[in-house]
Write a protein that holds these residues in place. Structure first.
Motif, short mmCIF file in Angstrom:
data_model
loop_
_atom_site.label_atom_id
_atom_site.label_comp_id
_atom_site.label_asym_id
_atom_site.label_seq_id
_atom_site.Cartn_x
_atom_site.Cartn_y
_atom_site.Cartn_z
N ILE A 199 0.83 -1.15 -0.16
CA ILE A 199 0.04 0.06 0.01
C ILE A 199 0.90 1.24 0.01
O ILE A 199 0.63 2.40 -0.81
CB ILE A 199 -0.94 0.13 1.38
N ALA A 200 1.82 1.24 0.79
CA ALA A 200 2.75 2.45 1.05
C ALA A 200 3.37 2.65 -0.74
O ALA A 200 3.32 3.75 -0.95
CB ALA A 200 3.87 1.94 1.85
N ARG A 201 3.90 1.65 -1.17
CA ARG A 201 4.39 1.77 -2.59
C ARG A 201 3.58 2.24 -3.58
O ARG A 201 3.79 3.05 -4.17
CB ARG A 201 4.91 0.66 -2.77
N GLU A 202 2.31 1.91 -3.40
CA GLU A 202 1.34 2.23 -4.36
C GLU A 202 0.75 3.55 -4.17
O GLU A 202 0.40 4.27 -5.23
CB GLU A 202 -0.25 1.29 -4.44
N THR A 203 0.88 4.10 -3.00
CA THR A 203 0.10 5.43 -2.61
C THR A 203 1.30 6.46 -2.33
O THR A 203 0.81 7.75 -2.41
CB THR A 203 -0.54 5.25 -1.32
N GLY A 204 2.26 5.98 -2.49
CA GLY A 204 3.48 7.18 -2.24
C GLY A 204 3.68 7.46 -0.85
O GLY A 204 4.49 8.39 -0.65
N LEU A 205 3.09 6.66 0.08
CA LEU A 205 3.09 7.02 1.53
C LEU A 205 4.15 6.07 2.22
O LEU A 205 4.92 5.21 1.69
CB LEU A 205 1.98 6.65 2.06
N SER A 206 4.71 6.54 3.22
CA SER A 206 5.66 5.65 3.94
C SER A 206 4.93 4.29 4.81
O SER A 206 3.73 4.73 5.01
CB SER A 206 6.61 6.31 5.22
N PRO A 207 5.49 3.56 4.92
CA PRO A 207 4.98 2.40 5.36
C PRO A 207 4.56 2.71 6.78
O PRO A 207 3.27 2.14 7.35
CB PRO A 207 5.95 1.28 5.75
N ARG A 208 5.12 3.62 7.69
CA ARG A 208 4.63 3.79 8.90
C ARG A 208 3.38 4.78 8.73
O ARG A 208 2.72 4.54 9.86
CB ARG A 208 5.85 4.59 9.42
N THR A 209 3.17 5.71 7.76
CA THR A 209 2.09 6.35 7.59
C THR A 209 0.71 5.47 7.55
O THR A 209 -0.16 5.71 7.82
CB THR A 209 2.02 7.22 6.51
N VAL A 210 1.00 4.34 6.56
CA VAL A 210 0.13 3.47 6.06
C VAL A 210 -0.21 2.76 7.54
O VAL A 210 -1.43 2.70 7.70
CB VAL A 210 0.50 2.43 5.16
N GLU A 211 0.56 2.45 8.34
CA GLU A 211 0.38 1.76 9.50
C GLU A 211 -0.44 2.63 10.55
O GLU A 211 -1.21 2.18 11.27
CB GLU A 211 1.65 1.19 10.16
N MET A 212 -0.33 3.70 10.57
CA MET A 212 -0.88 4.85 11.31
C MET A 212 -2.62 4.83 10.84
O MET A 212 -3.31 4.71 11.72
CB MET A 212 -0.36 6.26 11.37
N LEU A 216 -8.26 3.24 11.32
CA LEU A 216 -9.24 2.34 10.88
C LEU A 216 -9.57 1.17 11.98
O LEU A 216 -10.74 0.89 12.22
CB LEU A 216 -8.78 1.44 9.60
N MET A 217 -8.66 0.49 12.61
CA MET A 217 -8.97 -0.40 13.56
C MET A 217 -9.74 0.14 14.66
O MET A 217 -10.52 -0.48 15.12
CB MET A 217 -7.57 -1.18 14.00
N ARG A 218 -9.29 1.17 15.18
CA ARG A 218 -9.89 2.04 16.20
C ARG A 218 -11.40 2.25 15.72
O ARG A 218 -12.26 2.00 16.65
CB ARG A 218 -9.47 3.23 16.57
N LYS A 219 -11.60 3.04 14.70
CA LYS A 219 -13.11 3.13 14.26
C LYS A 219 -13.98 2.28 13.93
O LYS A 219 -15.15 2.28 14.05
CB LYS A 219 -12.96 4.08 12.66
N PHE A 220 -13.46 0.92 13.48
CA PHE A 220 -13.98 -0.39 13.53
C PHE A 220 -14.08 -1.33 14.73
O PHE A 220 -14.69 -2.42 14.55
CB PHE A 220 -13.61 -0.85 12.06
N ALA A 221 -13.35 -0.97 15.81
CA ALA A 221 -13.27 -1.75 16.88
C ALA A 221 -12.72 -3.10 16.46
O ALA A 221 -13.42 -3.91 17.06
CB ALA A 221 -14.75 -1.51 17.66
N ALA A 222 -11.83 -3.03 15.81
CA ALA A 222 -11.11 -4.36 15.51
C ALA A 222 -9.83 -4.73 15.99
O ALA A 222 -9.14 -3.55 16.32
CB ALA A 222 -10.70 -4.34 13.83
N SER A 223 -9.70 -5.62 16.79
CA SER A 223 -8.22 -5.83 17.37
C SER A 223 -7.25 -6.34 16.76
O SER A 223 -6.17 -6.47 16.96
CB SER A 223 -8.69 -6.83 18.66
N THR A 224 -7.42 -7.04 15.51
CA THR A 224 -6.45 -7.61 14.61
C THR A 224 -6.88 -7.14 13.17
O THR A 224 -7.69 -6.67 12.74
CB THR A 224 -6.65 -9.12 14.59
#
Length: 185
Positions: free
Chosen positions: A147-160, A165-173
């Protein structure tokens, strides 16, 4: 073939069970009633309009176009699921598939289909444009690095964004998040 057996391609186009359009340079030249209805427009209203009117934001329209070009260049076709916008502003998940009529012009003349998949995948959380983009790529099974490569973002930004998204969807994994994004959780 007799005249009665002649295939009426215009009738097939107009009565297809999915939204269909013919475009040139990301401008809708013709669309069927299913497409107009899906997006909340009247028949003919989308003719001559940019695909941009179907996107939540102009930035998402531009980024999607940038993402489509290399894939169309490599395959001559493109398919994904993404969040789109109806005329009334409602956001919904849509499966989009397109094919360029000329391999040398990936966004030139093309045929596109749109299928509303919101019944099985409702948009249930307020997402930023970047979160919508990341969510669509996660649903495709892509890793943060890809995703980072396709969007031009850093992997860390994608992880953020993934963490948000995990918080907003109440997902733990990550698996639970994808299940919730596709409407299975």
């Amino acid at each position: 073939m007799t005249q009665a057996e002649t295939i009426d391609y215009e009738m097939i186009f107009q009565h297809a069970p999915v939204g269909m359009c013919i475009s040139r340079d990301r401008v809708i030249e013709a669309c069927n009633g299913a497409l107009a209805s899906m997006f909340g427009y009247t028949a003919g209203h989308l003719h001559g309009r940019s695909f941009a009117v179907l996107y939540p934001t102009m930035d998402e329209f531009l980024r999607t176009g940038d993402r489509i070009i290399p894939i169309m260049n490599a395959r001559g076709r493109y398919s994904d699921e993404r969040i789109m916008r109806r005329a009334n502003g409602e956001l919904f998940w849509c499966h989009v598939t397109g094919r360029a009529l000329s391999p040398s012009a990936p966004l030139g003349a093309g045929v596109w289909t749109f299928e509303d998949v919101s019944e099985k995948r409702p948009v249930s959380a307020h997402l930023t444009p970047r979160e919508r983009e990341i969510a669509a790529l996660l649903v495709e099974g892509k890793t943060s690095k890809v995703i980072a490569r396709e969007t031009g973002l850093s992997p860390r930004t994608v992880e953020m964004h993934r963490a948000s998204l995990m918080r907003k969807f109440a997902a733990s994994t990550a698996v639970e998040l994808v299940h919730k994004l596709v409407g299975a959780g």
